[in-house]
Design a protein around this motif. Structure first.
Motif, PDB file in Angstrom:
ATOM      1  N   ASN A 240      39.914  66.685 -53.435  1.00 48.67           N
ATOM      2  CA  ASN A 240      41.043  66.956 -52.558  1.00 48.67           C
ATOM      3  C   ASN A 240      42.007  67.893 -53.265  1.00 48.67           C
ATOM      4  O   ASN A 240      42.432  67.628 -54.370  1.00 48.67           O
TER       5      ASN A 240
ATOM      6  N   TYR B 214      45.978  73.364 -56.562  1.00 41.83           N
ATOM      7  CA  TYR B 214      46.383  72.588 -55.392  1.00 41.83           C
ATOM      8  C   TYR B 214      47.077  73.476 -54.366  1.00 41.83           C
ATOM      9  O   TYR B 214      47.784  74.419 -54.715  1.00 41.83           O
TER      10      TYR B 214
ATOM     11  N   LEU C 278      46.891  64.254 -50.922  1.00 41.42           N
ATOM     12  CA  LEU C 278      47.616  63.373 -51.822  1.00 41.42           C
ATOM     13  C   LEU C 278      49.072  63.468 -51.392  1.00 41.42           C
ATOM     14  O   LEU C 278      49.525  64.530 -50.954  1.00 41.42           O
TER      15      LEU C 278
ATOM     16  N   ALA D 257      44.997  60.757 -48.858  1.00 39.48           N
ATOM     17  CA  ALA D 257      43.964  60.610 -49.889  1.00 39.48           C
ATOM     18  C   ALA D 257      44.421  59.683 -51.012  1.00 39.48           C
ATOM     19  O   ALA D 257      43.599  59.087 -51.697  1.00 39.48           O
ATOM     20  N   GLY D 258      45.713  59.578 -51.187  1.00 36.53           N
ATOM     21  CA  GLY D 258      46.279  58.727 -52.218  1.00 36.53           C
ATOM     22  C   GLY D 258      47.767  58.983 -52.319  1.00 36.53           C
ATOM     23  O   GLY D 258      48.282  59.934 -51.731  1.00 36.53           O
TER      24      GLY D 258
ATOM     25  N   ILE E 261      48.292  68.645 -51.470  1.00 37.47           N
ATOM     26  CA  ILE E 261      49.272  67.673 -51.939  1.00 37.47           C
ATOM     27  C   ILE E 261      50.603  67.940 -51.242  1.00 37.47           C
ATOM     28  O   ILE E 261      51.011  69.090 -51.095  1.00 37.47           O
TER      29      ILE E 261
END
Length: 162
Positions: free
Chosen positions: A4, A32, A77, A98-99, A7
Motif C-alpha cells: 500500500n 508514498y 494507511l 489499510a491501517g 497515506i
C-alpha cells in the motif's frame, strides 16, 4: 499482494494540512502518495476560520475524510496526530483503511485528562459562555508554552500567525 502506497495524514487541533511539511515530503520521497487534507474551514484565513469552525462537528470532519478515502484507488494507511487520532479512529469505523498510526492521541472520554497542564492550556476556552458552539482559538502564551515549547521563537511566531 501489492504494498500500500497511499497515506492520509490527519492533523490535530490548531493546525491544517500544511503542518505536515517535511514529514509529508519525506514520506513522498519514500514512494508514498501523501494526502494532507485540512479539517473543514481550517484552510481559510484565520478570521474566516474563526467565524465558521464553531459550527462544525467531529462527525463532519470524519465524513469529509471518509469521502476523500473512498475516492482513492485503494484503502490508505491513516496517520493521525492529537485530535487527528480520534478522527482517524472515527474514520476507520465508517470505511476501510489499510491501517492506522496514532501519534500523540488526544484522550478519549474514558481517560482522565484533567491535569494542571491541560487546565492551563485549555481552561480559558471553557470559561466562555457557549464555548461548545464556538471556535477554540489558541491563546498565544499557552500555545507557545504547552504546544511549541521546544521550538525556536521565530518558528513559534510564524506558526501562530497562521
Amino acid at each position: 499482494m501489492a504494498l500500500n502506497r497511499e497515506i492520509v495524514l490527519i492533523h490535530g487541533t490548531w493546525c491544517d494540512g500544511n503542518v505536515w511539511g517535511e514529514f509529508a515530503s519525506g514520506l513522498h520521497q519514500m514512494g508514498y502518495k501523501v494526502h494532507t487534507p485540512s479539517f473543514r474551514y481550517h484552510d481559510l484565513p484565520y478570521q474566516d476560520c474563526l467565524a465558521k469552525v464553531g459550527t462544525v462537528t467531529l462527525q463532519n470532519y470524519r465524513d469529509d475524510l471518509v469521502d476523500l478515502i473512498e475516492s482513492l484507488d485503494q484503502p490508505p494507511l491513516v496517520l493521525g496526530h492529537s485530535l487527528g487520532c480520534l478522527v482517524a479512529q472515527m474514520v476507520a469505523e465508517k470505511t476501510e483503511v489499510a491501517g492506522m498510526i496514532l501519534m500523540g492521541p488526544a484522550p478519549t472520554a474514558d481517560i482522565f485528562a484533567f491535569y494542571p497542564t491541560m487546565l492551563a492550556c485549555f481552561g480559558k476556552h471553557f470559561l466562555r459562555w457557549g464555548f461548545w458552539k464556538k471556535a477554540m482559538p489558541p491563546y498565544k502564551k499557552e500555545f507557545f508554552k504547552y504546544c511549541m515549547n521546544e521550538q525556536e521563537e521565530s518558528l513559534k511566531e510564524e506558526v501562530f500567525a497562521t
